[in-house]
Design a protein around this motif. Structure first.
Motif, PDB file in Angstrom:
ATOM      1  N   TYR A  47       6.507   4.827 -69.348  1.00  0.00           N
ATOM      2  CA  TYR A  47       5.847   3.596 -68.348  1.00  0.00           C
ATOM      3  C   TYR A  47       4.092   4.064 -69.482  1.00  0.00           C
ATOM      4  O   TYR A  47       4.013   4.304 -70.231  1.00  0.00           O
ATOM      5  CB  TYR A  47       5.253   4.197 -67.044  1.00  0.00           C
ATOM      6  N   TYR A  48       3.765   2.116 -69.799  1.00  0.00           N
ATOM      7  CA  TYR A  48       2.449   2.078 -70.400  1.00  0.00           C
ATOM      8  C   TYR A  48       1.778   1.436 -69.233  1.00  0.00           C
ATOM      9  O   TYR A  48       1.897   0.422 -68.624  1.00  0.00           O
ATOM     10  CB  TYR A  48       3.245   1.205 -71.145  1.00  0.00           C
ATOM     11  N   TYR A  49       0.887   1.671 -69.741  1.00  0.00           N
ATOM     12  CA  TYR A  49      -0.620   1.794 -68.523  1.00  0.00           C
ATOM     13  C   TYR A  49      -1.492   0.398 -69.689  1.00  0.00           C
ATOM     14  O   TYR A  49      -1.927   0.915 -70.822  1.00  0.00           O
ATOM     15  CB  TYR A  49      -1.255   2.297 -67.961  1.00  0.00           C
ATOM     16  N   THR A  50      -2.625  -0.268 -69.202  1.00  0.00           N
ATOM     17  CA  THR A  50      -3.377  -0.580 -69.319  1.00  0.00           C
ATOM     18  C   THR A  50      -5.171  -0.268 -68.964  1.00  0.00           C
ATOM     19  O   THR A  50      -4.511  -0.289 -67.435  1.00  0.00           O
ATOM     20  CB  THR A  50      -3.752  -2.381 -70.318  1.00  0.00           C
ATOM     21  N   TYR A  51      -5.851  -0.172 -69.141  1.00  0.00           N
ATOM     22  CA  TYR A  51      -6.822   0.111 -68.012  1.00  0.00           C
ATOM     23  C   TYR A  51      -7.651  -0.655 -67.943  1.00  0.00           C
ATOM     24  O   TYR A  51      -8.101  -0.710 -66.536  1.00  0.00           O
ATOM     25  CB  TYR A  51      -8.366   0.984 -69.780  1.00  0.00           C
ATOM     26  N   ASP A  52      -7.469  -1.836 -69.000  1.00  0.00           N
ATOM     27  CA  ASP A  52      -8.280  -3.039 -67.592  1.00  0.00           C
ATOM     28  C   ASP A  52      -7.110  -3.709 -66.409  1.00  0.00           C
ATOM     29  O   ASP A  52      -7.719  -3.247 -65.324  1.00  0.00           O
ATOM     30  CB  ASP A  52      -7.973  -4.771 -68.491  1.00  0.00           C
ATOM     31  N   ALA A  53      -5.885  -2.858 -66.529  1.00  0.00           N
ATOM     32  CA  ALA A  53      -5.623  -3.039 -65.242  1.00  0.00           C
ATOM     33  C   ALA A  53      -5.608  -2.390 -64.209  1.00  0.00           C
ATOM     34  O   ALA A  53      -5.815  -2.815 -62.990  1.00  0.00           O
ATOM     35  CB  ALA A  53      -3.743  -3.459 -65.740  1.00  0.00           C
ATOM     36  N   LEU A  54      -5.142  -0.697 -64.489  1.00  0.00           N
ATOM     37  CA  LEU A  54      -5.785   0.217 -63.896  1.00  0.00           C
ATOM     38  C   LEU A  54      -7.429  -0.279 -63.204  1.00  0.00           C
ATOM     39  O   LEU A  54      -7.966   0.026 -62.340  1.00  0.00           O
ATOM     40  CB  LEU A  54      -5.616   0.896 -64.619  1.00  0.00           C
ATOM     41  N   LYS A  55      -8.545  -0.011 -63.919  1.00  0.00           N
ATOM     42  CA  LYS A  55      -9.724  -1.107 -63.718  1.00  0.00           C
ATOM     43  C   LYS A  55      -9.582  -1.796 -61.928  1.00  0.00           C
ATOM     44  O   LYS A  55     -10.059  -1.280 -61.609  1.00  0.00           O
ATOM     45  CB  LYS A  55     -10.525  -1.046 -64.524  1.00  0.00           C
ATOM     46  N   ARG A  56      -9.272  -3.124 -62.576  1.00  0.00           N
ATOM     47  CA  ARG A  56      -8.888  -4.114 -61.344  1.00  0.00           C
ATOM     48  C   ARG A  56      -8.027  -3.057 -59.980  1.00  0.00           C
ATOM     49  O   ARG A  56      -8.871  -4.074 -59.013  1.00  0.00           O
ATOM     50  CB  ARG A  56      -8.123  -5.049 -61.725  1.00  0.00           C
ATOM     51  N   TRP A  57      -7.159  -2.612 -60.644  1.00  0.00           N
ATOM     52  CA  TRP A  57      -6.356  -1.975 -59.571  1.00  0.00           C
ATOM     53  C   TRP A  57      -6.878  -0.699 -58.512  1.00  0.00           C
ATOM     54  O   TRP A  57      -7.292  -1.042 -57.606  1.00  0.00           O
ATOM     55  CB  TRP A  57      -4.909  -1.075 -59.944  1.00  0.00           C
ATOM     56  N   SER A  58      -7.644  -0.650 -59.342  1.00  0.00           N
ATOM     57  CA  SER A  58      -9.069   1.196 -58.294  1.00  0.00           C
ATOM     58  C   SER A  58     -10.300  -0.301 -58.051  1.00  0.00           C
ATOM     59  O   SER A  58     -10.571   0.744 -56.899  1.00  0.00           O
ATOM     60  CB  SER A  58      -9.325   1.746 -59.774  1.00  0.00           C
TER      61      SER A  58
END
Length: 76
Positions: A47-58
C-alpha cells in the motif's frame, strides 16, 4: 529521493511512524487500508499513501464517531 510531506508516496510503516507519530500501529494502518478506510493505492502487495490525502482524510474523520470507534483502546 526526498521523502517529505505532500505528494510523495509513503509505505504503511512510514505512515504509522511519521504521519500518526507512532499513535497508530503498522498493523492497524494495514488493516484500515485493506478495509478501504485509509486513502491509499495498492501496487503489487504494498500500500502507498500520500500525506496530502491522509491529511484531508484526517481533517474529515478524526472527530467523527467512526474514528472514536477505530481508536478505542489508546493505540490504534
Amino acid at each position: 529521493s526526498p521523502r517529505g510531506r505532500g505528494s510523495c508516496s509513503h509505505r504503511a510503516r512510514e505512515v504509522a511512524q511519521d504521519f500518526f507519530s507512532g499513535k497508530m500501529t503498522y498493523k492497524k494502518v494495514l488493516e484500515l487500508s485493506k478495509n478501504g478506510i485509509l486513502p491509499c493505492k495498492k501496487f503489487g502487495g504494498a500500500y502507498y499513501y500520500t500525506y496530502d490525502a491522509l491529511k484531508r482524510w484526517s481533517d474529515e474523520v478524526m472527530n467523527t464517531p467512526i474514528w472514536k470507534k477505530i481508536k478505542k483502546g489508546g493505540t490504534y
